[in-house]
Scaffold this active site. Structure first.
Site, PDB file in Angstrom:
ATOM      1  N   LEU A   1     -23.609  37.672  45.179  1.00 40.76           N
ATOM      2  CA  LEU A   1     -23.093  38.244  43.927  1.00 40.76           C
ATOM      3  C   LEU A   1     -22.700  37.173  42.912  1.00 40.76           C
ATOM      4  CD1 LEU A   1     -21.023  41.230  45.354  1.00 40.76           C
ATOM      5  CD2 LEU A   1     -22.931  41.398  43.726  1.00 40.76           C
TER       6      LEU A   1
ATOM      7  N   ALA B   1     -17.914  42.406  48.146  1.00 40.06           N
ATOM      8  CA  ALA B   1     -16.653  41.900  47.591  1.00 40.06           C
ATOM      9  C   ALA B   1     -15.932  41.041  48.613  1.00 40.06           C
ATOM     10  CB  ALA B   1     -15.724  43.061  47.214  1.00 40.06           C
TER      11      ALA B   1
ATOM     12  N   SER C   1     -12.782  41.403  50.123  1.00 41.48           N
ATOM     13  CA  SER C   1     -12.049  42.678  50.088  1.00 41.48           C
ATOM     14  C   SER C   1     -10.671  42.650  50.754  1.00 41.48           C
ATOM     15  CB  SER C   1     -12.905  43.781  50.733  1.00 41.48           C
ATOM     16  OG  SER C   1     -12.835  43.683  52.137  1.00 41.48           O
TER      17      SER C   1
ATOM     18  N   SER D   1     -11.138  50.445  43.423  1.00 45.13           N
ATOM     19  CA  SER D   1     -10.156  50.559  44.513  1.00 45.13           C
ATOM     20  C   SER D   1      -8.802  51.072  44.035  1.00 45.13           C
ATOM     21  CB  SER D   1      -9.970  49.170  45.127  1.00 45.13           C
ATOM     22  OG  SER D   1      -8.819  49.132  45.922  1.00 45.13           O
TER      23      SER D   1
ATOM     24  N   GLU E   1      -6.202  49.829  44.923  1.00 48.23           N
ATOM     25  CA  GLU E   1      -5.375  48.639  44.697  1.00 48.23           C
ATOM     26  C   GLU E   1      -5.161  48.396  43.211  1.00 48.23           C
ATOM     27  OE1 GLU E   1      -3.524  47.423  47.757  1.00 48.23           O
ATOM     28  OE2 GLU E   1      -3.753  45.793  46.314  1.00 48.23           O
TER      29      GLU E   1
ATOM     30  N   TYR F   1      -6.908  40.291  44.108  1.00 49.74           N
ATOM     31  CA  TYR F   1      -7.960  41.260  44.439  1.00 49.74           C
ATOM     32  C   TYR F   1      -7.897  42.451  43.472  1.00 49.74           C
ATOM     33  CZ  TYR F   1     -10.239  45.144  46.900  1.00 49.74           C
ATOM     34  OH  TYR F   1     -11.017  46.238  47.209  1.00 49.74           O
TER      35      TYR F   1
ATOM     36  N   LYS G   1     -10.668  43.685  40.755  1.00 52.92           N
ATOM     37  CA  LYS G   1     -11.250  45.043  40.781  1.00 52.92           C
ATOM     38  C   LYS G   1     -11.092  45.738  39.422  1.00 52.92           C
ATOM     39  CE  LYS G   1     -13.103  45.819  44.832  1.00 52.92           C
ATOM     40  NZ  LYS G   1     -14.528  46.141  44.994  1.00 52.92           N
TER      41      LYS G   1
ATOM     42  N   HIS H   1      -9.877  53.541  53.277  1.00 51.71           N
ATOM     43  CA  HIS H   1     -10.651  54.314  54.252  1.00 51.71           C
ATOM     44  C   HIS H   1     -11.024  53.396  55.410  1.00 51.71           C
ATOM     45  CE1 HIS H   1     -13.118  53.018  50.850  1.00 51.71           C
ATOM     46  NE2 HIS H   1     -14.055  52.734  51.744  1.00 51.71           N
TER      47      HIS H   1
HETATM   48  P1  NAP Z   1     -15.910  44.786  53.874  1.00 54.08           P
HETATM   49  O1  NAP Z   1     -16.093  45.406  55.211  1.00 54.08           O
HETATM   50  O2  NAP Z   1     -14.952  43.658  53.717  1.00 54.08           O
HETATM   51  O3  NAP Z   1     -17.347  44.322  53.343  1.00 54.08           O
HETATM   52  C1  NAP Z   1     -17.481  43.471  52.241  1.00 54.08           C
HETATM   53  C2  NAP Z   1     -18.941  43.134  52.066  1.00 54.08           C
HETATM   54  O4  NAP Z   1     -19.088  42.268  50.935  1.00 54.08           O
HETATM   55  C3  NAP Z   1     -19.572  42.412  53.264  1.00 54.08           C
HETATM   56  O5  NAP Z   1     -20.843  42.928  53.493  1.00 54.08           O
HETATM   57  C4  NAP Z   1     -19.682  40.978  52.750  1.00 54.08           C
HETATM   58  O6  NAP Z   1     -20.734  40.254  53.323  1.00 54.08           O
HETATM   59  C5  NAP Z   1     -19.987  41.221  51.277  1.00 54.08           C
HETATM   60  N1  NAP Z   1     -19.796  40.039  50.458  1.00 54.08           N
HETATM   61  C6  NAP Z   1     -18.732  39.192  50.467  1.00 54.08           C
HETATM   62  N2  NAP Z   1     -18.942  38.180  49.602  1.00 54.08           N
HETATM   63  C7  NAP Z   1     -20.157  38.392  49.030  1.00 54.08           C
HETATM   64  C8  NAP Z   1     -20.935  37.685  48.078  1.00 54.08           C
HETATM   65  N3  NAP Z   1     -20.509  36.547  47.530  1.00 54.08           N
HETATM   66  N4  NAP Z   1     -22.139  38.189  47.729  1.00 54.08           N
HETATM   67  C9  NAP Z   1     -22.597  39.340  48.297  1.00 54.08           C
HETATM   68  N5  NAP Z   1     -21.913  40.050  49.207  1.00 54.08           N
HETATM   69  C10 NAP Z   1     -20.707  39.579  49.579  1.00 54.08           C
HETATM   70  O7  NAP Z   1     -15.476  45.904  52.802  1.00 54.08           O
HETATM   71  P2  NAP Z   1     -15.571  47.508  52.914  1.00 54.08           P
HETATM   72  O8  NAP Z   1     -14.312  48.006  53.510  1.00 54.08           O
HETATM   73  O9  NAP Z   1     -16.875  47.879  53.467  1.00 54.08           O
HETATM   74  O10 NAP Z   1     -15.510  47.892  51.374  1.00 54.08           O
HETATM   75  C11 NAP Z   1     -16.685  47.995  50.583  1.00 54.08           C
HETATM   76  C12 NAP Z   1     -16.323  47.846  49.122  1.00 54.08           C
HETATM   77  O11 NAP Z   1     -15.377  48.854  48.760  1.00 54.08           O
HETATM   78  C13 NAP Z   1     -15.655  46.530  48.752  1.00 54.08           C
HETATM   79  O12 NAP Z   1     -16.039  46.216  47.441  1.00 54.08           O
HETATM   80  C14 NAP Z   1     -14.169  46.836  48.781  1.00 54.08           C
HETATM   81  O13 NAP Z   1     -13.466  45.953  47.956  1.00 54.08           O
HETATM   82  C15 NAP Z   1     -14.187  48.240  48.236  1.00 54.08           C
HETATM   83  N6  NAP Z   1     -13.101  49.122  48.667  1.00 54.08           N
HETATM   84  C16 NAP Z   1     -12.807  49.268  49.991  1.00 54.08           C
HETATM   85  C17 NAP Z   1     -11.813  50.142  50.380  1.00 54.08           C
HETATM   86  C18 NAP Z   1     -11.485  50.354  51.835  1.00 54.08           C
HETATM   87  O14 NAP Z   1     -10.425  50.933  52.124  1.00 54.08           O
HETATM   88  N7  NAP Z   1     -12.370  49.975  52.758  1.00 54.08           N
HETATM   89  C19 NAP Z   1     -11.115  50.893  49.413  1.00 54.08           C
HETATM   90  C20 NAP Z   1     -11.462  50.739  48.070  1.00 54.08           C
HETATM   91  C21 NAP Z   1     -12.463  49.854  47.705  1.00 54.08           C
HETATM   92  P3  NAP Z   1     -20.543  39.257  54.603  1.00 54.08           P
HETATM   93  O15 NAP Z   1     -20.597  40.147  55.795  1.00 54.08           O
HETATM   94  O16 NAP Z   1     -21.691  38.345  54.500  1.00 54.08           O
HETATM   95  O17 NAP Z   1     -19.208  38.610  54.425  1.00 54.08           O
HETATM   96  O1  F7E Z   2      -2.917  46.567  54.440  1.00 49.91           O
HETATM   97  C1  F7E Z   2       0.628  46.233  55.489  1.00 49.91           C
HETATM   98  C2  F7E Z   2       0.189  45.492  54.251  1.00 49.91           C
HETATM   99  O2  F7E Z   2      -4.757  44.909  54.749  1.00 49.91           O
HETATM  100  C3  F7E Z   2      -2.311  47.832  54.381  1.00 49.91           C
HETATM  101  C4  F7E Z   2      -8.664  46.978  51.527  1.00 49.91           C
HETATM  102  O3  F7E Z   2      -9.765  47.699  52.047  1.00 49.91           O
HETATM  103  O4  F7E Z   2      -7.476  48.986  51.000  1.00 49.91           O
HETATM  104  C5  F7E Z   2      -7.397  47.776  51.720  1.00 49.91           C
HETATM  105  O5  F7E Z   2      -6.299  47.008  51.251  1.00 49.91           O
HETATM  106  C6  F7E Z   2      -0.804  47.690  54.369  1.00 49.91           C
HETATM  107  C7  F7E Z   2      -0.271  46.658  53.375  1.00 49.91           C
HETATM  108  O6  F7E Z   2      -5.160  47.081  53.459  1.00 49.91           O
HETATM  109  C8  F7E Z   2       0.219  44.009  58.326  1.00 49.91           C
HETATM  110  O7  F7E Z   2       1.275  44.735  53.700  1.00 49.91           O
HETATM  111  C9  F7E Z   2       1.769  45.301  57.535  1.00 49.91           C
HETATM  112  O8  F7E Z   2       0.816  47.196  52.694  1.00 49.91           O
HETATM  113  O9  F7E Z   2      -4.917  47.168  55.881  1.00 49.91           O
HETATM  114  P1  F7E Z   2      -4.486  46.375  54.719  1.00 49.91           P
HETATM  115  P2  F7E Z   2      -4.845  47.073  51.899  1.00 49.91           P
HETATM  116  O10 F7E Z   2      -4.136  45.842  51.486  1.00 49.91           O
HETATM  117  O11 F7E Z   2      -4.194  48.374  51.568  1.00 49.91           O
HETATM  118  C10 F7E Z   2      -7.668  48.846  49.586  1.00 49.91           C
HETATM  119  C11 F7E Z   2      -7.778  50.232  48.976  1.00 49.91           C
HETATM  120  C12 F7E Z   2      -8.809  47.964  49.238  1.00 49.91           C
HETATM  121  O12 F7E Z   2      -9.472  48.142  48.233  1.00 49.91           O
HETATM  122  C13 F7E Z   2      -8.917  46.703  50.037  1.00 49.91           C
HETATM  123  O13 F7E Z   2     -10.218  46.141  49.910  1.00 49.91           O
HETATM  124  O14 F7E Z   2      -0.377  47.232  55.652  1.00 49.91           O
HETATM  125  N1  F7E Z   2       0.691  45.403  56.702  1.00 49.91           N
HETATM  126  N2  F7E Z   2       1.501  44.447  58.535  1.00 49.91           N
HETATM  127  C14 F7E Z   2      -0.289  44.623  57.163  1.00 49.91           C
HETATM  128  N3  F7E Z   2      -1.533  44.406  56.725  1.00 49.91           N
HETATM  129  C15 F7E Z   2      -2.331  43.576  57.442  1.00 49.91           C
HETATM  130  N4  F7E Z   2      -3.604  43.364  57.040  1.00 49.91           N
HETATM  131  N5  F7E Z   2      -1.872  42.937  58.578  1.00 49.91           N
HETATM  132  C16 F7E Z   2      -0.607  43.125  59.063  1.00 49.91           C
HETATM  133  O15 F7E Z   2      -0.211  42.542  60.079  1.00 49.91           O
END
Ligand code: NAP
Ligand code: F7E
Length: 326
Positions: free
Chosen positions: A57, A80, A82, A127, A129, A151, A155, A181
Protein backbone atom coordinates in the site's frame (compact mmCIF):
# COMPACT_ATOMS: atom_id res chain seq x y z
CA UNK A 1 -17.86 -14.02 -13.16
CA UNK A 2 -17.34 -10.81 -11.10
CA UNK A 3 -13.72 -10.16 -10.11
CA UNK A 4 -12.55 -8.62 -6.83
CA UNK A 5 -9.17 -7.50 -5.49
CA UNK A 6 -8.65 -7.62 -1.71
CA UNK A 7 -5.79 -5.83 0.03
CA UNK A 8 -5.01 -7.32 3.45
CA UNK A 9 -5.98 -10.80 2.23
CA UNK A 10 -3.70 -12.46 4.80
CA UNK A 11 -5.54 -10.78 7.69
CA UNK A 12 -8.59 -11.93 9.64
CA UNK A 13 -11.11 -10.08 7.46
CA UNK A 14 -9.28 -10.74 4.20
CA UNK A 15 -9.60 -14.50 4.68
CA UNK A 16 -13.31 -14.36 5.62
CA UNK A 17 -14.09 -11.96 2.78
CA UNK A 18 -12.23 -14.08 0.22
CA UNK A 19 -14.16 -17.17 1.37
CA UNK A 20 -17.44 -15.27 1.20
CA UNK A 21 -16.77 -13.88 -2.30
CA UNK A 22 -15.70 -17.29 -3.61
CA UNK A 23 -19.04 -18.58 -2.29
CA UNK A 24 -20.78 -15.84 -4.28
CA UNK A 25 -19.05 -17.05 -7.47
CA UNK A 26 -16.35 -14.35 -7.61
CA UNK A 27 -12.92 -14.63 -9.15
CA UNK A 28 -10.91 -13.48 -6.11
CA UNK A 29 -7.50 -11.79 -6.23
CA UNK A 30 -5.41 -10.68 -3.28
CA UNK A 31 -2.53 -8.27 -2.72
CA UNK A 32 0.42 -9.82 -0.89
CA UNK A 33 3.27 -7.71 0.46
CA UNK A 34 6.92 -8.45 1.21
CA UNK A 35 9.53 -10.54 -0.55
CA UNK A 36 8.79 -13.77 1.29
CA UNK A 37 5.54 -13.28 3.17
CA UNK A 38 5.14 -16.18 5.66
CA UNK A 39 1.33 -16.00 5.30
CA UNK A 40 1.42 -16.84 1.57
CA UNK A 41 1.29 -20.55 2.47
CA UNK A 42 -1.75 -20.03 4.68
CA UNK A 43 -3.72 -18.30 1.91
CA UNK A 44 -2.63 -20.82 -0.73
CA UNK A 45 -3.57 -23.76 1.50
CA UNK A 46 -6.89 -22.38 2.72
CA UNK A 47 -7.98 -20.69 -0.51
CA UNK A 48 -6.20 -22.25 -3.49
CA UNK A 49 -8.65 -20.55 -5.90
CA UNK A 50 -7.33 -17.09 -4.98
CA UNK A 51 -4.77 -15.42 -7.27
CA UNK A 52 -2.10 -13.45 -5.43
CA UNK A 53 -0.35 -10.31 -6.70
CA UNK A 54 2.70 -8.68 -5.17
CA UNK A 55 2.18 -5.17 -3.91
CA UNK A 56 2.36 -2.81 -0.97
CA UNK A 57 0.00 0.00 0.00
CA UNK A 58 2.96 2.36 0.39
CA UNK A 59 4.06 1.76 -3.22
CA UNK A 60 1.47 3.15 -5.63
CA UNK A 61 3.12 1.76 -8.75
CA UNK A 62 2.75 -1.75 -7.30
CA UNK A 63 -0.96 -1.08 -6.79
CA UNK A 64 -1.39 0.11 -10.38
CA UNK A 65 0.40 -3.03 -11.60
CA UNK A 66 -1.81 -5.30 -9.48
CA UNK A 67 -4.94 -3.57 -10.82
CA UNK A 68 -3.70 -4.01 -14.41
CA UNK A 69 -3.00 -7.68 -13.79
CA UNK A 70 -6.46 -8.51 -12.49
CA UNK A 71 -8.74 -5.66 -13.73
CA UNK A 72 -11.28 -6.04 -10.88
CA UNK A 73 -14.86 -4.74 -10.74
CA UNK A 74 -14.58 -4.37 -6.94
CA UNK A 75 -11.65 -3.41 -4.70
CA UNK A 76 -11.78 -4.06 -0.94
CA UNK A 77 -9.09 -2.07 0.85
CA UNK A 78 -8.53 -4.01 4.08
CA UNK A 79 -4.74 -3.68 4.29
CA UNK A 80 -3.52 -1.67 7.29
CA UNK A 81 -1.26 -1.54 10.30
CA UNK A 82 -4.25 -2.41 12.48
CA UNK A 83 -2.97 -2.85 16.04
CA UNK A 84 -3.85 0.30 17.97
CA UNK A 85 -1.21 -0.15 20.71
CA UNK A 86 1.55 -0.57 18.10
CA UNK A 87 0.48 2.63 16.36
CA UNK A 88 1.97 4.82 19.14
CA UNK A 89 5.33 3.09 18.75
CA UNK A 90 5.21 3.31 14.95
CA UNK A 91 3.10 6.37 14.26
CA UNK A 92 4.83 7.32 11.01
CA UNK A 93 4.58 3.80 9.56
CA UNK A 94 0.92 3.59 10.63
CA UNK A 95 0.27 6.94 8.92
CA UNK A 96 1.97 5.76 5.72
CA UNK A 97 0.12 2.43 5.48
CA UNK A 98 -3.22 2.95 7.26
CA UNK A 99 -3.65 6.56 6.18
CA UNK A 100 -1.71 7.42 3.02
CA UNK A 101 -2.10 3.85 1.76
CA UNK A 102 -5.81 4.57 1.27
CA UNK A 103 -4.99 7.59 -0.91
CA UNK A 104 -2.53 5.46 -2.92
CA UNK A 105 -5.20 2.82 -3.52
CA UNK A 106 -7.93 5.35 -4.38
CA UNK A 107 -5.65 7.14 -6.84
CA UNK A 108 -4.52 3.84 -8.39
CA UNK A 109 -8.18 2.80 -8.84
CA UNK A 110 -9.07 6.20 -10.32
CA UNK A 111 -6.23 6.01 -12.84
CA UNK A 112 -7.03 2.41 -13.68
CA UNK A 113 -10.76 3.08 -14.16
CA UNK A 114 -10.03 5.77 -16.80
CA UNK A 115 -13.03 7.60 -18.27
CA UNK A 116 -15.57 6.04 -15.91
CA UNK A 117 -14.23 6.30 -12.32
CA UNK A 118 -17.37 4.60 -10.98
CA UNK A 119 -16.71 1.45 -13.03
CA UNK A 120 -14.51 0.02 -10.24
CA UNK A 121 -16.31 -0.11 -6.89
CA UNK A 122 -14.19 0.63 -3.83
CA UNK A 123 -14.60 -0.38 -0.18
CA UNK A 124 -12.61 1.30 2.59
CA UNK A 125 -12.17 -0.43 5.96
CA UNK A 126 -12.91 2.46 8.29
CA UNK A 127 -13.09 1.88 12.02
CA UNK A 128 -14.98 2.70 15.22
CA UNK A 129 -11.57 3.83 16.55
CA UNK A 130 -12.31 7.05 14.65
CA UNK A 131 -14.96 7.88 17.29
CA UNK A 132 -12.30 7.64 20.03
CA UNK A 133 -13.37 10.02 22.78
CA UNK A 134 -16.98 9.50 21.90
CA UNK A 135 -19.17 12.55 21.40
CA UNK A 136 -22.44 10.63 21.22
CA UNK A 137 -23.78 7.27 22.46
CA UNK A 138 -24.42 5.14 20.48
CA UNK A 139 -22.14 6.17 17.63
CA UNK A 140 -23.62 6.55 14.15
CA UNK A 141 -22.47 7.72 10.71
CA UNK A 142 -22.98 11.39 11.66
CA UNK A 143 -21.19 11.29 15.04
CA UNK A 144 -18.26 13.71 15.30
CA UNK A 145 -14.93 11.89 14.94
CA UNK A 146 -12.39 12.33 17.79
CA UNK A 147 -9.63 9.76 17.31
CA UNK A 148 -7.41 8.89 20.29
CA UNK A 149 -4.50 7.04 18.66
CA UNK A 150 -2.21 7.44 15.64
CA UNK A 151 -4.15 4.50 14.17
CA UNK A 152 -7.45 6.33 14.69
CA UNK A 153 -6.08 9.50 13.14
CA UNK A 154 -4.78 7.58 10.11
CA UNK A 155 -8.21 5.92 9.69
CA UNK A 156 -9.92 9.33 9.79
CA UNK A 157 -7.65 10.48 6.94
CA UNK A 158 -8.53 7.39 4.89
CA UNK A 159 -12.21 7.80 5.67
CA UNK A 160 -12.40 11.41 4.53
CA UNK A 161 -10.20 10.71 1.51
CA UNK A 162 -12.68 8.01 0.45
CA UNK A 163 -15.57 10.47 0.79
CA UNK A 164 -13.54 13.08 -1.07
CA UNK A 165 -12.84 10.77 -4.03
CA UNK A 166 -16.53 9.90 -4.17
CA UNK A 167 -17.50 13.58 -4.19
CA UNK A 168 -14.67 14.82 -6.43
CA UNK A 169 -14.57 12.13 -9.10
CA UNK A 170 -17.93 10.36 -8.79
CA UNK A 171 -16.20 7.17 -7.68
CA UNK A 172 -18.37 4.39 -6.25
CA UNK A 173 -16.38 4.51 -2.99
CA UNK A 174 -18.00 3.35 0.24
CA UNK A 175 -16.67 3.36 3.75
CA UNK A 176 -17.67 0.77 6.33
CA UNK A 177 -17.27 2.07 9.88
CA UNK A 178 -16.84 -1.32 11.47
CA UNK A 179 -16.84 -1.82 15.22
CA UNK A 180 -14.57 -4.49 16.74
CA UNK A 181 -15.09 -7.88 15.16
CA UNK A 182 -13.36 -11.02 16.26
CA UNK A 183 -13.04 -14.69 15.39
CA UNK A 184 -10.76 -17.68 15.87
CA UNK A 185 -8.63 -16.04 13.13
CA UNK A 186 -8.11 -12.84 15.13
CA UNK A 187 -4.44 -11.87 15.56
CA UNK A 188 -2.96 -12.99 18.90
CA UNK A 189 -2.07 -9.40 19.83
CA UNK A 190 -5.72 -8.35 20.18
CA UNK A 191 -7.33 -8.72 23.59
CA UNK A 192 -10.10 -11.20 22.71
CA UNK A 193 -7.73 -13.72 21.13
CA UNK A 194 -5.15 -13.18 23.86
CA UNK A 195 -7.87 -14.10 26.36
CA UNK A 196 -9.32 -17.04 24.39
CA UNK A 197 -5.85 -18.57 23.92
CA UNK A 198 -4.92 -18.05 27.56
CA UNK A 199 -8.19 -19.51 28.85
CA UNK A 200 -7.79 -22.52 26.56
CA UNK A 201 -4.26 -23.13 27.87
CA UNK A 202 -5.32 -22.62 31.51
CA UNK A 203 -8.20 -25.06 30.98
CA UNK A 204 -5.76 -27.64 29.59
CA UNK A 205 -3.31 -27.09 32.47
CA UNK A 206 -0.66 -25.61 30.15
CA UNK A 207 -0.59 -22.15 31.77
CA UNK A 208 -1.61 -20.57 35.08
CA UNK A 209 -2.50 -16.94 34.37
CA UNK A 210 -2.88 -14.20 31.78
CA UNK A 211 -1.53 -10.65 32.10
CA UNK A 212 -3.75 -7.85 30.85
CA UNK A 213 -4.14 -4.06 30.99
CA UNK A 214 -7.39 -2.07 31.21
CA UNK A 215 -10.29 -4.38 32.07
CA UNK A 216 -12.78 -1.51 32.17
CA UNK A 217 -12.66 -0.64 28.45
CA UNK A 218 -15.92 -1.49 26.70
CA UNK A 219 -16.27 -2.63 23.12
CA UNK A 220 -19.07 -3.54 20.73
CA UNK A 221 -17.76 -6.96 19.69
CA UNK A 222 -19.21 -8.86 16.73
CA UNK A 223 -18.18 -11.84 14.60
CA UNK A 224 -15.89 -11.12 11.61
CA UNK A 225 -17.69 -13.67 9.43
CA UNK A 226 -20.88 -11.60 9.74
CA UNK A 227 -19.14 -8.30 9.09
CA UNK A 228 -17.54 -9.17 5.73
CA UNK A 229 -21.03 -9.71 4.33
CA UNK A 230 -21.82 -6.06 5.14
CA UNK A 231 -18.72 -4.99 3.16
CA UNK A 232 -19.99 -6.84 0.10
CA UNK A 233 -23.54 -5.50 0.49
CA UNK A 234 -22.19 -1.93 0.47
CA UNK A 235 -20.64 -2.48 -2.95
CA UNK A 236 -23.89 -3.97 -4.34
CA UNK A 237 -25.82 -0.70 -3.75
CA UNK A 238 -26.58 1.62 -6.68
CA UNK A 239 -25.14 4.57 -4.76
CA UNK A 240 -21.99 4.51 -2.64
CA UNK A 241 -22.32 5.58 0.99
CA UNK A 242 -20.94 5.16 4.52
CA UNK A 243 -22.32 2.70 7.04
CA UNK A 244 -21.79 1.83 10.70
CA UNK A 245 -21.56 -1.94 11.20
CA UNK A 246 -22.01 -3.03 14.82
CA UNK A 247 -24.07 -5.23 17.13
CA UNK A 248 -25.42 -2.38 19.28
CA UNK A 249 -24.26 -4.17 22.47
CA UNK A 250 -21.24 -3.25 24.52
CA UNK A 251 -19.22 -5.38 26.95
CA UNK A 252 -16.15 -4.68 29.05
CA UNK A 253 -12.87 -6.56 28.71
CA UNK A 254 -13.65 -7.87 32.21
CA UNK A 255 -16.95 -9.34 30.95
CA UNK A 256 -15.12 -11.03 28.07
CA UNK A 257 -12.67 -12.56 30.57
CA UNK A 258 -15.52 -13.71 32.83
CA UNK A 259 -17.46 -15.23 29.93
CA UNK A 260 -14.39 -17.07 28.62
CA UNK A 261 -13.54 -18.61 32.03
CA UNK A 262 -17.21 -19.42 32.69
CA UNK A 263 -17.38 -21.23 29.35
CA UNK A 264 -14.73 -23.74 30.47
CA UNK A 265 -16.26 -24.01 33.96
CA UNK A 266 -13.55 -22.15 35.90
CA UNK A 267 -14.86 -20.18 38.90
CA UNK A 268 -12.81 -17.43 40.51
CA UNK A 269 -11.25 -16.11 37.29
CA UNK A 270 -9.50 -13.34 39.31
CA UNK A 271 -6.92 -15.92 40.46
CA UNK A 272 -5.82 -16.34 36.85
CA UNK A 273 -5.62 -12.67 35.79
CA UNK A 274 -2.70 -10.32 36.51
CA UNK A 275 -2.30 -6.67 35.68
CA UNK A 276 0.64 -5.03 33.92
CA UNK A 277 0.83 -1.32 33.15
CA UNK A 278 2.68 -2.24 29.95
CA UNK A 279 -0.69 -3.04 28.39
CA UNK A 280 -2.21 0.36 29.22
CA UNK A 281 -2.40 2.93 26.40
CA UNK A 282 -1.32 6.60 26.36
CA UNK A 283 -4.94 7.47 25.54
CA UNK A 284 -7.81 5.02 25.84
CA UNK A 285 -11.10 4.64 24.03
CA UNK A 286 -13.32 3.97 27.03
CA UNK A 287 -16.56 2.81 25.50
CA UNK A 288 -17.76 2.01 22.00
CA UNK A 289 -21.28 1.03 20.99
CA UNK A 290 -22.60 1.39 17.48
CA UNK A 291 -25.97 2.21 15.99
CA UNK A 292 -26.15 0.12 12.82
CA UNK A 293 -29.75 1.01 11.97
CA UNK A 294 -28.75 2.51 8.60
CA UNK A 295 -27.07 -0.78 7.61
CA UNK A 296 -30.16 -2.69 8.84
CA UNK A 297 -32.47 -0.46 6.83
CA UNK A 298 -30.53 0.07 3.60
CA UNK A 299 -28.40 -3.05 3.32
CA UNK A 300 -30.72 -5.51 5.05
CA UNK A 301 -27.69 -6.51 7.16
CA UNK A 302 -27.93 -7.87 10.71
CA UNK A 303 -25.33 -9.69 12.83
CA UNK A 304 -26.03 -13.39 13.43
CA UNK A 305 -23.49 -14.33 16.11
CA UNK A 306 -24.01 -12.90 19.61
CA UNK A 307 -21.45 -12.15 22.34
CA UNK A 308 -21.70 -15.44 24.28
CA UNK A 309 -21.55 -17.50 21.09
CA UNK A 310 -18.52 -15.55 19.88
CA UNK A 311 -16.61 -16.09 23.14
CA UNK A 312 -17.46 -19.81 23.11
CA UNK A 313 -16.44 -20.19 19.45
CA UNK A 314 -13.04 -18.58 20.08
CA UNK A 315 -12.27 -20.50 23.27
CA UNK A 316 -13.40 -23.86 21.80
CA UNK A 317 -11.32 -23.39 18.65
CA UNK A 318 -8.25 -22.58 20.71
CA UNK A 319 -8.80 -25.60 22.98
CA UNK A 320 -8.99 -27.85 19.91
CA UNK A 321 -5.90 -26.23 18.43
CA UNK A 322 -3.80 -26.67 21.60
CA UNK A 323 -5.10 -30.24 22.08
CA UNK A 324 -4.06 -31.26 18.59
CA UNK A 325 -0.78 -29.37 18.86
CA UNK A 326 -1.69 -27.08 15.92
P1 NAP B 1 -5.35 -7.67 10.29
O1 NAP B 1 -5.72 -9.07 10.61
O2 NAP B 1 -4.35 -6.96 11.13
O3 NAP B 1 -4.87 -7.62 8.76
C1 NAP B 1 -4.21 -6.51 8.24
C2 NAP B 1 -3.78 -6.82 6.83
O4 NAP B 1 -3.11 -5.68 6.28
C3 NAP B 1 -2.82 -8.01 6.70
O5 NAP B 1 -3.18 -8.78 5.60
C4 NAP B 1 -1.49 -7.31 6.43
O6 NAP B 1 -0.59 -8.08 5.68
C5 NAP B 1 -1.95 -6.12 5.59
N1 NAP B 1 -0.94 -5.08 5.48
C6 NAP B 1 -0.20 -4.54 6.48
N2 NAP B 1 0.67 -3.64 5.98
C7 NAP B 1 0.47 -3.61 4.63
C8 NAP B 1 1.07 -2.89 3.57
N3 NAP B 1 2.06 -2.02 3.77
N4 NAP B 1 0.61 -3.11 2.31
C9 NAP B 1 -0.38 -4.01 2.08
N5 NAP B 1 -0.98 -4.72 3.05
C10 NAP B 1 -0.56 -4.53 4.31
O7 NAP B 1 -6.67 -6.74 10.27
P2 NAP B 1 -8.22 -7.18 10.20
O8 NAP B 1 -8.71 -7.36 11.58
O9 NAP B 1 -8.38 -8.23 9.19
O10 NAP B 1 -8.86 -5.83 9.67
C11 NAP B 1 -8.99 -5.56 8.29
C12 NAP B 1 -9.13 -4.06 8.08
O11 NAP B 1 -10.26 -3.58 8.80
C13 NAP B 1 -7.95 -3.23 8.58
O12 NAP B 1 -7.83 -2.12 7.73
C14 NAP B 1 -8.37 -2.77 9.96
O13 NAP B 1 -7.70 -1.60 10.32
C15 NAP B 1 -9.84 -2.55 9.72
N6 NAP B 1 -10.73 -2.71 10.87
C16 NAP B 1 -10.67 -3.84 11.64
C17 NAP B 1 -11.55 -3.99 12.69
C18 NAP B 1 -11.54 -5.24 13.54
O14 NAP B 1 -12.15 -5.22 14.62
N7 NAP B 1 -10.94 -6.33 13.07
C19 NAP B 1 -12.51 -3.00 12.97
C20 NAP B 1 -12.55 -1.87 12.14
C21 NAP B 1 -11.66 -1.74 11.09
P3 NAP B 1 0.59 -8.99 6.35
O15 NAP B 1 -0.08 -10.26 6.74
O16 NAP B 1 1.56 -9.14 5.26
O17 NAP B 1 1.08 -8.22 7.53
O1 F7E C 1 -8.10 -3.77 22.52
C1 F7E C 1 -7.90 -3.36 26.20
C2 F7E C 1 -7.34 -2.26 25.34
O2 F7E C 1 -6.27 -4.41 20.95
C3 F7E C 1 -9.41 -3.73 23.04
C4 F7E C 1 -8.51 -3.29 16.09
O3 F7E C 1 -9.04 -4.30 15.25
O4 F7E C 1 -10.67 -2.75 16.96
C5 F7E C 1 -9.37 -3.15 17.33
O5 F7E C 1 -8.79 -2.18 18.18
C6 F7E C 1 -9.40 -3.14 24.43
C7 F7E C 1 -8.60 -1.85 24.57
O6 F7E C 1 -8.58 -3.79 20.06
C8 F7E C 1 -5.20 -5.68 26.92
O7 F7E C 1 -6.78 -1.22 26.15
C9 F7E C 1 -6.73 -4.64 28.04
O8 F7E C 1 -9.33 -0.93 25.31
O9 F7E C 1 -8.28 -5.93 21.19
P1 F7E C 1 -7.74 -4.56 21.17
P2 F7E C 1 -8.87 -2.25 19.77
O10 F7E C 1 -7.79 -1.38 20.29
O11 F7E C 1 -10.25 -1.96 20.23
C10 F7E C 1 -10.76 -1.51 16.26
C11 F7E C 1 -12.21 -1.25 15.91
C12 F7E C 1 -9.86 -1.44 15.08
O12 F7E C 1 -10.14 -0.80 14.09
C13 F7E C 1 -8.47 -1.97 15.30
O13 F7E C 1 -7.83 -2.23 14.06
O14 F7E C 1 -8.77 -4.07 25.31
N1 F7E C 1 -6.88 -4.29 26.73
N2 F7E C 1 -5.70 -5.49 28.18
C14 F7E C 1 -5.96 -4.92 26.00
N3 F7E C 1 -5.71 -4.94 24.69
C15 F7E C 1 -4.71 -5.73 24.23
N4 F7E C 1 -4.46 -5.79 22.90
N5 F7E C 1 -3.93 -6.48 25.09
C16 F7E C 1 -4.14 -6.49 26.44
O15 F7E C 1 -3.43 -7.16 27.20
Amino acid sequence: MPRALITGITGQDGLYLAEFLLGQGYDVHGLLRGQNNPKRDLVEELLPEVTLHNGDLTDMSSLIRALRECDPAEVYNLGAVSFVAYSWENAALTTDVTGKGVLNMLEAVRLHAGDDPSSVRFYQASSSEMFGKVQEVPQRETTLLWPRSPYGVAKVFGHYMTINYRESYGMHASSGILFNHESPRRGQEFVTRKISQAVARIHLGLQDHVTLGNLDAERDWGFAGDYVEAMWLMLQQDVADDYVVATGETHSVREFVQAAFAHVGIDGWERHVRYDERFMRPAEVDQLVGDASKAHRQLGWKPKVGFAELVAMMVDTDIDAFRTGW
